[in-house]
Enzyme design. Structure first.
Site, PDB file in Angstrom:
ATOM      1  N   HIS A  67       9.318  49.690  -8.149  1.00 53.56           N
ATOM      2  CA  HIS A  67       8.080  49.702  -7.349  1.00 53.56           C
ATOM      3  C   HIS A  67       6.948  50.324  -8.157  1.00 53.56           C
ATOM      4  CE1 HIS A  67       9.710  53.692  -6.516  1.00 53.56           C
ATOM      5  NE2 HIS A  67       8.600  54.062  -5.922  1.00 53.56           N
ATOM      6  N   HIS A  69       4.816  52.865  -7.884  1.00 54.04           N
ATOM      7  CA  HIS A  69       4.380  54.273  -7.947  1.00 54.04           C
ATOM      8  C   HIS A  69       4.383  54.806  -9.390  1.00 54.04           C
ATOM      9  CE1 HIS A  69       5.332  55.094  -3.437  1.00 54.04           C
ATOM     10  NE2 HIS A  69       4.127  54.568  -3.614  1.00 54.04           N
ATOM     11  N   ASP A  71       5.132  57.575 -10.746  1.00 55.85           N
ATOM     12  CA  ASP A  71       6.286  58.310 -11.264  1.00 55.85           C
ATOM     13  C   ASP A  71       7.479  57.387 -11.555  1.00 55.85           C
ATOM     14  OD1 ASP A  71       6.624  57.937  -8.479  1.00 55.85           O
ATOM     15  OD2 ASP A  71       8.014  59.624  -8.346  1.00 55.85           O
ATOM     16  N   HIS A  72       7.253  56.078 -11.456  1.00 55.87           N
ATOM     17  CA  HIS A  72       8.273  55.093 -11.844  1.00 55.87           C
ATOM     18  C   HIS A  72       7.742  54.135 -12.923  1.00 55.87           C
ATOM     19  CE1 HIS A  72      11.249  55.957  -8.579  1.00 55.87           C
ATOM     20  NE2 HIS A  72      10.169  56.600  -8.157  1.00 55.87           N
ATOM     21  N   HIS A 125       9.274  51.665   1.608  1.00 60.14           N
ATOM     22  CA  HIS A 125       8.655  52.766   0.844  1.00 60.14           C
ATOM     23  C   HIS A 125       7.350  52.252   0.241  1.00 60.14           C
ATOM     24  CE1 HIS A 125       8.356  56.269  -1.740  1.00 60.14           C
ATOM     25  NE2 HIS A 125       8.316  55.491  -2.816  1.00 60.14           N
ATOM     26  N   ASP A 144      13.250  54.169  -4.794  1.00 65.65           N
ATOM     27  CA  ASP A 144      12.984  55.156  -3.743  1.00 65.65           C
ATOM     28  C   ASP A 144      13.273  54.592  -2.354  1.00 65.65           C
ATOM     29  OD1 ASP A 144      12.227  56.862  -5.733  1.00 65.65           O
ATOM     30  OD2 ASP A 144      10.097  56.924  -5.210  1.00 65.65           O
ATOM     31  N   HIS A 182      15.285  59.849  -7.403  1.00 68.70           N
ATOM     32  CA  HIS A 182      15.016  61.298  -7.363  1.00 68.70           C
ATOM     33  C   HIS A 182      16.263  62.108  -7.060  1.00 68.70           C
ATOM     34  CE1 HIS A 182      10.554  61.092  -7.396  1.00 68.70           C
ATOM     35  NE2 HIS A 182      10.743  59.933  -6.785  1.00 68.70           N
TER      36      HIS A 182
HETATM   37 ZN   LIG Z   1       7.993  55.934  -4.903  1.00 68.20          ZN
END
Ligand SMILES: [Zn+2]
Length: 266
Positions: A67, A69, A71-72, A125, A144, A182
């Site tokens: 996805h 985001h 942090d990915h 998400h 996530d 995570h």
């Molecule tokens: Zn995420």
């Protein structure tokens, strides 16, 4: 035995390498020993992925994005520039991800060398979130959407959508090992105990997780079968769970929505 025979007939299982990124993200490499191909599942940041490649001696050929985001995805540009790897991303949000070569959605095949994966749309998400499942090795990479003893926040979708996504993952074989984005397991267990204080599988998992964390080890991969027994977000259609949140007889997605809302406030 693999359902898909290799040319040489030798059964070479996929290998994985798990490592921490950023504050509490996981990075994971998926490696095909037959061809040498290696995929990074997401790319939270480039440096830990490079370190993992150094350590394993593997060559980065692909990045499979779950996805959009940051942090990915923040490490994608740097990794692609260095390794010329292919970047595969969810079709429904590829416009929000830089450097994408190929877009995928529900049911599409994704190969990493000779490893054959399948894309599962798991929105909720984010609106276009996907998971990657490699049936021969029973490995799932779920970003996530599903966490060990938890699930992602419902940010772009709605609870009913997220529940349907979780049901798809719950439907994978029980011995599927899944890798999530995570390390949240400890906090997830503390919350899960408020929903199911008498769940014996959860109590056993809590002890196991405490042992792993005190030894400095990650708590994943976990299995789908274990999560069915101890993850309240996968148990919204269990009568005792509905009862526990005061929603006996309600549709499962409403029970899920209530559990998610309680976790948001926890
Ligand atoms: Zn995420």
């Amino acid at each position: 035995m693999r359902p898909s025979p290799r040319n040489d007939g030798v059964d070479m299982p996929a290998q994985t390498y798990l490592f921490p990124c950023l504050k509490d993200n996981f990075g994971v490499l998926l490696h095909d020993p037959e061809t040498g191909a290696t995929a990074s599942i997401d790319a939270p940041e480039a440096a830990p992925v490079e370190a993992a490649l150094q350590k394993t001696g593997w060559r980065l050929t692909d990045i499979l994005v779950t996805h959009h985001h940051g942090d990915h995805t923040a490490g994608i540009g740097e990794l692609k520039a260095r390794h010329k790897c292919r970047v595969v991303a969810p079709r429904n949000e590829a416009q929000r991800i830089a450097h994408v070569d190929e877009t995928v959605g529900e049911g599409d095949a994704v190969k990493v060398g000779a490893l054959q994966g399948r894309v599962i749309d798991t929105p909720g998400h984010t609106a276009g979130h996907v998971s990657y499942f490699f049936p021969a090795d029973k490995l799932a990479f779920v970003g996530d959407t599903l966490f060990s003893i938890g699930c992602g926040r419902v940010i772009e979708g709605d609870p009913e959508m997220m529940w349907q996504s979780l049901l798809k993952l719950r439907g994978l074989p029980d011995d599927t090992k899944f890798y999530c984005g995570h390390e949240y397991t400890d906090a997830n267990i503390r919350f899960a105990k408020t929903i199911e204080p008498n769940n014996k599988a959860l109590a056993a998992r809590a002890e196991e997780v405490a042992r792993l964390l005190s030894a400095g080890k990650p708590t994943i991969p976990a299995t789908i079968g274990a999560e069915k027994a101890d993850n309240p977000f996968l148990r919204a259609d269990v009568a005792e769970v509905a009862q526990s949140v005061g929603l006996a007889g309600s549709p499962a997605w409403k029970v899920f929505a209530e559990i998610r809302e309680r976790k948001n406030r926890f």
